[in-house]
Design a protein around this motif. Sequence first.
Motif, PDB file in Angstrom:
ATOM      1  N   ASP A  32     -29.461  41.553  35.970  1.00 37.88           N
ATOM      2  CA  ASP A  32     -28.950  41.628  34.604  1.00 37.88           C
ATOM      3  C   ASP A  32     -27.690  42.489  34.535  1.00 37.88           C
ATOM      4  OD1 ASP A  32     -30.637  39.932  33.298  1.00 37.88           O
ATOM      5  OD2 ASP A  32     -31.883  41.486  32.389  1.00 37.88           O
ATOM      6  N   ARG A  36     -23.671  41.324  33.654  1.00 33.25           N
ATOM      7  CA  ARG A  36     -22.747  41.922  32.691  1.00 33.25           C
ATOM      8  C   ARG A  36     -21.432  42.308  33.371  1.00 33.25           C
ATOM      9  NH1 ARG A  36     -27.739  44.089  30.910  1.00 33.25           N
ATOM     10  NH2 ARG A  36     -27.461  46.012  32.119  1.00 33.25           N
ATOM     11  N   LEU A  46     -14.944  36.452  33.055  1.00 34.36           N
ATOM     12  CA  LEU A  46     -14.719  36.385  31.611  1.00 34.36           C
ATOM     13  C   LEU A  46     -13.668  35.327  31.278  1.00 34.36           C
ATOM     14  CD1 LEU A  46     -15.431  37.457  28.849  1.00 34.36           C
ATOM     15  CD2 LEU A  46     -13.642  39.195  29.109  1.00 34.36           C
ATOM     16  N   VAL A  57     -15.929  33.549  21.544  1.00 30.52           N
ATOM     17  CA  VAL A  57     -17.026  34.304  22.162  1.00 30.52           C
ATOM     18  C   VAL A  57     -16.584  35.703  22.573  1.00 30.52           C
ATOM     19  CG1 VAL A  57     -18.195  32.234  22.974  1.00 30.52           C
ATOM     20  CG2 VAL A  57     -16.566  33.390  24.483  1.00 30.52           C
ATOM     21  N   SER A  63     -14.118  42.256  24.806  1.00 29.46           N
ATOM     22  CA  SER A  63     -15.312  42.084  25.630  1.00 29.46           C
ATOM     23  C   SER A  63     -16.063  40.844  25.181  1.00 29.46           C
ATOM     24  CB  SER A  63     -16.217  43.313  25.530  1.00 29.46           C
ATOM     25  OG  SER A  63     -16.708  43.450  24.200  1.00 29.46           O
ATOM     26  N   LEU A  64     -17.032  40.439  25.974  1.00 30.32           N
ATOM     27  CA  LEU A  64     -17.823  39.267  25.638  1.00 30.32           C
ATOM     28  C   LEU A  64     -18.779  39.585  24.500  1.00 30.32           C
ATOM     29  CD1 LEU A  64     -18.437  36.326  26.508  1.00 30.32           C
ATOM     30  CD2 LEU A  64     -20.205  37.259  28.027  1.00 30.32           C
ATOM     31  N   ASP A  65     -18.758  38.759  23.474  1.00 27.72           N
ATOM     32  CA  ASP A  65     -19.681  38.892  22.352  1.00 27.72           C
ATOM     33  C   ASP A  65     -20.976  38.178  22.734  1.00 27.72           C
ATOM     34  OD1 ASP A  65     -21.135  38.698  19.983  1.00 27.72           O
ATOM     35  OD2 ASP A  65     -19.356  38.418  18.740  1.00 27.72           O
ATOM     36  N   ARG A  66     -21.899  38.910  23.306  1.00 29.08           N
ATOM     37  CA  ARG A  66     -23.109  38.301  23.852  1.00 29.08           C
ATOM     38  C   ARG A  66     -23.975  37.622  22.793  1.00 29.08           C
ATOM     39  NH1 ARG A  66     -24.162  39.140  28.977  1.00 29.08           N
ATOM     40  NH2 ARG A  66     -22.685  40.428  30.110  1.00 29.08           N
ATOM     41  N   PRO A  67     -24.200  38.253  21.647  1.00 30.42           N
ATOM     42  CA  PRO A  67     -24.993  37.554  20.631  1.00 30.42           C
ATOM     43  C   PRO A  67     -24.354  36.234  20.199  1.00 30.42           C
ATOM     44  CG  PRO A  67     -24.875  39.899  20.136  1.00 30.42           C
ATOM     45  CD  PRO A  67     -23.916  39.652  21.258  1.00 30.42           C
ATOM     46  N   ARG A  68     -23.035  36.231  20.050  1.00 28.97           N
ATOM     47  CA  ARG A  68     -22.329  35.001  19.659  1.00 28.97           C
ATOM     48  C   ARG A  68     -22.486  33.928  20.735  1.00 28.97           C
ATOM     49  NH1 ARG A  68     -20.861  30.969  16.581  1.00 28.97           N
ATOM     50  NH2 ARG A  68     -18.825  30.088  17.080  1.00 28.97           N
ATOM     51  N   LEU A  69     -22.273  34.307  21.995  1.00 28.61           N
ATOM     52  CA  LEU A  69     -22.413  33.342  23.088  1.00 28.61           C
ATOM     53  C   LEU A  69     -23.855  32.844  23.185  1.00 28.61           C
ATOM     54  CD1 LEU A  69     -21.197  31.836  25.493  1.00 28.61           C
ATOM     55  CD2 LEU A  69     -21.671  33.858  26.900  1.00 28.61           C
ATOM     56  N   GLY A  70     -24.793  33.775  23.026  1.00 26.88           N
ATOM     57  CA  GLY A  70     -26.201  33.395  23.090  1.00 26.88           C
ATOM     58  C   GLY A  70     -26.576  32.383  22.028  1.00 26.88           C
TER      59      GLY A  70
END
Length: 206
Positions: A32, A36, A46, A57, A63-70
């Motif tokens: 994990d 990241r 990225l 995203v 940085s990567l917007d993880r909730p958005r990508l998820g």
Amino acid sequence: MLKVGLTGGIGAGKSEVSRLLVERGAVLIDADRIAREVVAPGTPGLVAVTEAFGDDVLAQDGSLDRPRLGSIVFADPEKLALLNSIVHPLVGARSRELETAAPEDAVVIHDVPLLTENNLAPLYDVVVVVDAAPETQLDRLVRLRGMTEDDARARMAAQATREKRREIADIVIDNDVPLADLQRRVQDVWADLARRAQTPHGTSPE
């Protein structure tokens, strides 16, 4: 070197077990954390993700917007497969680098949440499964992580069953116990792994 795959259902306490093993001398490779790192700002990972999914995203800081990508990939199996095709090879390559850098006699713990789901057991000399009852997992996710009960149940349901994880286990660590009992169990497991590291093919000495 002994390559150990460590896994367990969400809320089972895998992170605590990996921490205790590191305290005893294990080398930890956390899938994990690496996942990241390989999509951190400025990385080719990225760039590849944004080329595949668009700049939406990205967070404001780049940085990567993880909730958005998820929210995008978990609603669409094809998009999830696309993301995995980008990230998994990068994680695998970095994991191999870290493994190669470990001492020859090391016990290397690969912390892999989806080891069972992705059929990765054959990659390791030993598979250790941290096991807890679903009721225990649910309580920890709601009480300690602040999830709603529905969200916690959905996350648990998306993973392999408890029975499937136990089927691939060489060693099971029961984490429906007080911390002191868990520490004693991990100490016994560490002694076993250290012995296996000194024998051919990671077999348990008689």
